[in-house]
Design a protein around this motif. Structure first.
Motif, PDB file in Angstrom:
ATOM      1  N   LEU A  51       6.238 -29.425   4.248  1.00  0.00           N
ATOM      2  CA  LEU A  51       4.839 -29.193   4.594  1.00  0.00           C
ATOM      3  C   LEU A  51       3.948 -30.405   4.369  1.00  0.00           C
ATOM      4  O   LEU A  51       2.848 -30.475   4.928  1.00  0.00           O
ATOM      5  N   HIS A  52       4.396 -31.368   3.560  1.00  0.00           N
ATOM      6  CA  HIS A  52       3.558 -32.548   3.353  1.00  0.00           C
ATOM      7  C   HIS A  52       3.612 -33.509   4.544  1.00  0.00           C
ATOM      8  O   HIS A  52       2.795 -34.407   4.658  1.00  0.00           O
ATOM      9  N   LYS A  53       4.582 -33.308   5.426  1.00  0.00           N
ATOM     10  CA  LYS A  53       4.710 -34.161   6.608  1.00  0.00           C
ATOM     11  C   LYS A  53       3.544 -33.899   7.568  1.00  0.00           C
ATOM     12  O   LYS A  53       2.927 -32.830   7.553  1.00  0.00           O
ATOM     13  N   ALA A  54       3.279 -34.871   8.430  1.00  0.00           N
ATOM     14  CA  ALA A  54       2.150 -34.767   9.350  1.00  0.00           C
ATOM     15  C   ALA A  54       2.618 -34.591  10.782  1.00  0.00           C
ATOM     16  O   ALA A  54       3.645 -35.142  11.202  1.00  0.00           O
ATOM     17  N   ALA A  55       1.856 -33.832  11.547  1.00  0.00           N
ATOM     18  CA  ALA A  55       2.123 -33.643  12.969  1.00  0.00           C
ATOM     19  C   ALA A  55       1.558 -34.847  13.724  1.00  0.00           C
ATOM     20  O   ALA A  55       0.359 -35.145  13.626  1.00  0.00           O
ATOM     21  N   ASP A  56       2.416 -35.538  14.468  1.00  0.00           N
ATOM     22  CA  ASP A  56       1.982 -36.757  15.148  1.00  0.00           C
ATOM     23  C   ASP A  56       2.079 -36.667  16.670  1.00  0.00           C
ATOM     24  O   ASP A  56       1.817 -37.640  17.373  1.00  0.00           O
ATOM     25  N   ARG A  57       2.488 -35.495  17.177  1.00  0.00           N
ATOM     26  CA  ARG A  57       2.603 -35.337  18.625  1.00  0.00           C
ATOM     27  C   ARG A  57       2.582 -33.845  18.969  1.00  0.00           C
ATOM     28  O   ARG A  57       2.698 -32.985  18.084  1.00  0.00           O
ATOM     29  N   ASP A  58       2.429 -33.553  20.243  1.00  0.00           N
ATOM     30  CA  ASP A  58       2.480 -32.154  20.685  1.00  0.00           C
ATOM     31  C   ASP A  58       3.833 -31.566  20.286  1.00  0.00           C
ATOM     32  O   ASP A  58       4.881 -32.216  20.419  1.00  0.00           O
ATOM     33  N   CYS A  59       3.804 -30.319  19.807  1.00  0.00           N
ATOM     34  CA  CYS A  59       5.061 -29.712  19.346  1.00  0.00           C
ATOM     35  C   CYS A  59       4.933 -28.199  19.295  1.00  0.00           C
ATOM     36  O   CYS A  59       3.832 -27.641  19.374  1.00  0.00           O
ATOM     37  N   THR A  60       6.099 -27.578  19.164  1.00  0.00           N
ATOM     38  CA  THR A  60       6.175 -26.136  18.921  1.00  0.00           C
ATOM     39  C   THR A  60       6.698 -25.931  17.510  1.00  0.00           C
ATOM     40  O   THR A  60       7.725 -26.514  17.136  1.00  0.00           O
ATOM     41  N   LEU A  61       6.000 -25.128  16.725  1.00  0.00           N
ATOM     42  CA  LEU A  61       6.372 -24.898  15.334  1.00  0.00           C
ATOM     43  C   LEU A  61       6.820 -23.453  15.120  1.00  0.00           C
ATOM     44  O   LEU A  61       6.247 -22.520  15.697  1.00  0.00           O
ATOM     45  N   LYS A  62       7.823 -23.313  14.285  1.00  0.00           N
ATOM     46  CA  LYS A  62       8.226 -22.002  13.783  1.00  0.00           C
ATOM     47  C   LYS A  62       8.032 -22.027  12.275  1.00  0.00           C
ATOM     48  O   LYS A  62       8.502 -22.952  11.599  1.00  0.00           O
ATOM     49  N   MET A  63       7.341 -21.033  11.744  1.00  0.00           N
ATOM     50  CA  MET A  63       7.089 -20.983  10.312  1.00  0.00           C
ATOM     51  C   MET A  63       8.306 -20.413   9.588  1.00  0.00           C
ATOM     52  O   MET A  63       8.907 -19.437  10.032  1.00  0.00           O
ATOM     53  N   VAL A  64       8.655 -21.039   8.459  1.00  0.00           N
ATOM     54  CA  VAL A  64       9.852 -20.669   7.702  1.00  0.00           C
ATOM     55  C   VAL A  64       9.440 -20.178   6.323  1.00  0.00           C
ATOM     56  O   VAL A  64       8.770 -20.897   5.563  1.00  0.00           O
ATOM     57  N   THR A  65       9.806 -18.936   5.988  1.00  0.00           N
ATOM     58  CA  THR A  65       9.521 -18.359   4.666  1.00  0.00           C
ATOM     59  C   THR A  65      10.828 -18.159   3.915  1.00  0.00           C
ATOM     60  O   THR A  65      11.912 -18.456   4.423  1.00  0.00           O
ATOM     61  N   ALA A  66      10.730 -17.623   2.709  1.00  0.00           N
ATOM     62  CA  ALA A  66      11.930 -17.376   1.905  1.00  0.00           C
ATOM     63  C   ALA A  66      12.780 -16.246   2.460  1.00  0.00           C
ATOM     64  O   ALA A  66      13.889 -16.017   1.973  1.00  0.00           O
TER      65      ALA A  66
END
Length: 556
Positions: A51-66
């Motif tokens: 999560l500390h990484k930064a988004a630097d381009r258009d993207c699709t994200l999937k959220m990951v939980t425990a």
């Protein structure tokens, strides 16, 4: 027209604009209310990111939980880091000789700690209180890249000699380390962004160490039930002692042996230990004159078939005459097979077996009658009889292998004294280093990937895809009965991952990058990178590993 300096992020079909360089943690916070558990990672176009990484381009994200496997592994890893920091703070860095996270036990991790302190409830209470204090402060878990040489020197000074030794085999010039309030460590895998994410944990004394209790993946908000199998624990502990006797309790020590040309003596010594264990089991069975049925069960890729052959050889050496029976031959005909909630045939439930016919045949055999043993035609989905008749005489025993063999509901008509039950599993005690354990399921999955490819033509992607279903079947039909076994046999071999590496690596590289299975394949590839490979030349033809890599003397 695209806004200057802005990127577009798609989550669950919704597109939002963010300034370029926005941390994934910020984006995750905007979607957190859609999830009952903390978002721990994001999957960006199929690639896991902290999560500390930064988004630097258009993207699709999937959220990951425990609730997701990578998220749960992240939570576990972060909880270990938090526990280690707290333990060193409370006991004093100078007083801690070694802390080893050994293996998983019933939603907990077993830990051994040595040093100038008394491991008691009072100490654990203080460590747990310190963990909660650090959690409340939401301290950042920071990641940075340093040179491998610098990391090795850092860990040597900290007394983490095996961690330094492990890094000496890395060819990369730099490695990533994590720091928490001045405490630095090396971990295999991703971490939570700060200590505030690690809220659900507990410490308890257990045997000669303690356990770090964790939530169950099915319910990350609550501590999982701690009901460890004492028999499995004893086998794990005895296996740990055997590994220590071979000076190979972690990957660094294994790599050292391989690099110094000592792989063959290590292979032969561990194989000899395993053969002695099988011989001891055969001798115990022979001493129980009333035993006629040897019931063997264990999870997938435990090596049950080869074990059964090797046990039969030892039984013959004890004067007995073993006869193999596979419970698969007692499947119900296809039209009688129950279906699961998805409408698929459920071949793993007890109701898929013709329990009545199996018990009738076994009782007749026990009574001295001649019985025609069926075989199951899987193509036709029907049981067939081809004249395979069997009579039990003096010294004859049946070696019966199957998923339900430990469940007395499968053999209720057989007297308990006539059965000797064996639980077999690959319980690896080899760890990457003191703080990074190797899950036993990883060892079995690597075995299965190779065997599926060699004998069934399955891709690594297909094996990884079906693995969760296999694991669910084990949880329901095998693990609940492991403590009913007369003995537990650990089929893990200390050298096996190094042996499997050259076989499995190419298969994992074949998993498509755009597939859901790629994340798991990539994790396994990173894991294999820690090992120096061992050639198969000097692995005995009787070795249990031959069931997976081929070249054995048994028909499996």
């Amino acid at each position: 027209m695209e806004e200057k300096g802005m990127i577009h992020v798609t989550v669950d079909g919704e597109v939002r604009a963010y300034p370029r360089g926005t941390a994934y943690r910020t984006i995750a916070a905007d979607f957190q209310d859609r999830f009952p558990w903390d978002i721990l990672l994001v999957s960006r176009d199929g690639k896991l990111c902290e999560l500390h990484k930064a988004a630097d381009r258009d993207c699709t994200l999937k959220m990951v939980t425990a609730r997701d496997k990578p998220g749960y592994q992240t939570y576990e890893r972060s909880a270990v880091f938090l526990m280690l920091k707290a333990f060193y703070d409370v006991a004093g860095r100078e007083n801690v000789e070694r802390i080893c996270v050994e293996y998983s036990l019933s939603s907990a991790l077993f830990v051994l700690a040595r040093g100038a302190f008394t491991l008691d409830r009072e100490l654990l209470d203080r460590v747990e209180a310190r963990m909660r204090e650090l959690c409340a402060r939401k301290l950042p878990i920071e990641k940075k890249s340093i040179s491998t040489d610098e990391a090795m020197e850092l860990f040597r000074r900290a007394g983490m000699v095996h961690k330094a030794q492990l890094l000496s085999f890395r060819i990369n010039s730099h490695v990533n380390v994590y720091s928490l309030d001045g405490f630095v460590d090396y971990f295999y895998g991703y971490m939570a962004p700060d200590t505030g994410y690690i809220r659900c944990f507990g410490l308890e004394l257990f045997e000669n160490g303690f356990v770090l209790r964790l939530p169950a993946q099915s319910d990350p908000g609550r501590l999982g039930a701690f009901r460890p199998s004492k028999k499995v624990f004893r086998e794990l502990y005895e296996s740990t002692l055997r590994s220590q006797a071979l000076n190979t309790s972690n990957v660094a020590e294994l790599n050292t042996a391989v690099s110094q040309g000592a792989a063959t003596p290590l292979i032969l010594a561990h194989e000899a230990m395993m053969e002695k264990k099988i011989g001891d089991i055969a001798a115990e069975i022979a001493a129980r004159k009333e035993v006629r049925f040897i019931m063997i069960a264990g999870p997938s890729s435990s090596g049950k078939t080869t074990f059964s052959h090797r046990l039969s050889t030892q039984l013959r050496a004890c004067g007995l005459r073993p006869h193999a029976i596979a419970t698969d031959n007692y499947f119900k005909n296809r039209e009688e097979t129950p279906r699961d909630e998805n409408g698929q045939y459920d071949f793993e439930c007890l109701e898929a077996m013709d329990v009545e016919q199996f018990n009738a045949d076994m009782v007749r055999l026990l009574g001295g009658e001649t019985v025609e043993i069926p075989s199951f035609n899987f193509k036709k989905g029907a049981r067939e009889y081809g004249g395979n008749c069997l009579t039990l005489g003096e010294g004859d025993v049946l070696v019966i292998e199957g998923i339900h063999c430990l469940n007395d509901r499968f053999s209720p008509a057989l007297p308990r004294e006539s059965k000797y039950k064996i639980y077999i599993s690959c319980l690896t005690t080899l760890n990457i280093d003191d703080h990074n354990r190797i899950p036993t399921t990883d060892a079995r999955l690597l075995r299965r990937i190779e065997r599926d490819a060699r004998t069934r033509g399955y891709s690594a992607q297909a094996t990884i895809q079906m693995w969760p279903s296999v694991r669910r079947g084990e949880e329901n039909n095998i693990f609940p009965f492991q403590d009913s076994a007369d003995t537990i046999f650990n089929s893990a071999l200390i050298y096996e991952t190094a042996l499997l590496k050259p076989y499995v690596q190419p298969l994992l590289h074949g998993v498509p990058r755009d597939s859901e299975e790629y994340i798991e394949a990539k994790r396994l590839l990173k894991f294999l990178n820690y090992f120096l490979p061992i050639p198969a030349d000097n692995v005995p033809k009787t070795s249990l590993m031959r069931e997976f890599i081929g070249g054995g003397c048994y028909h499996v």
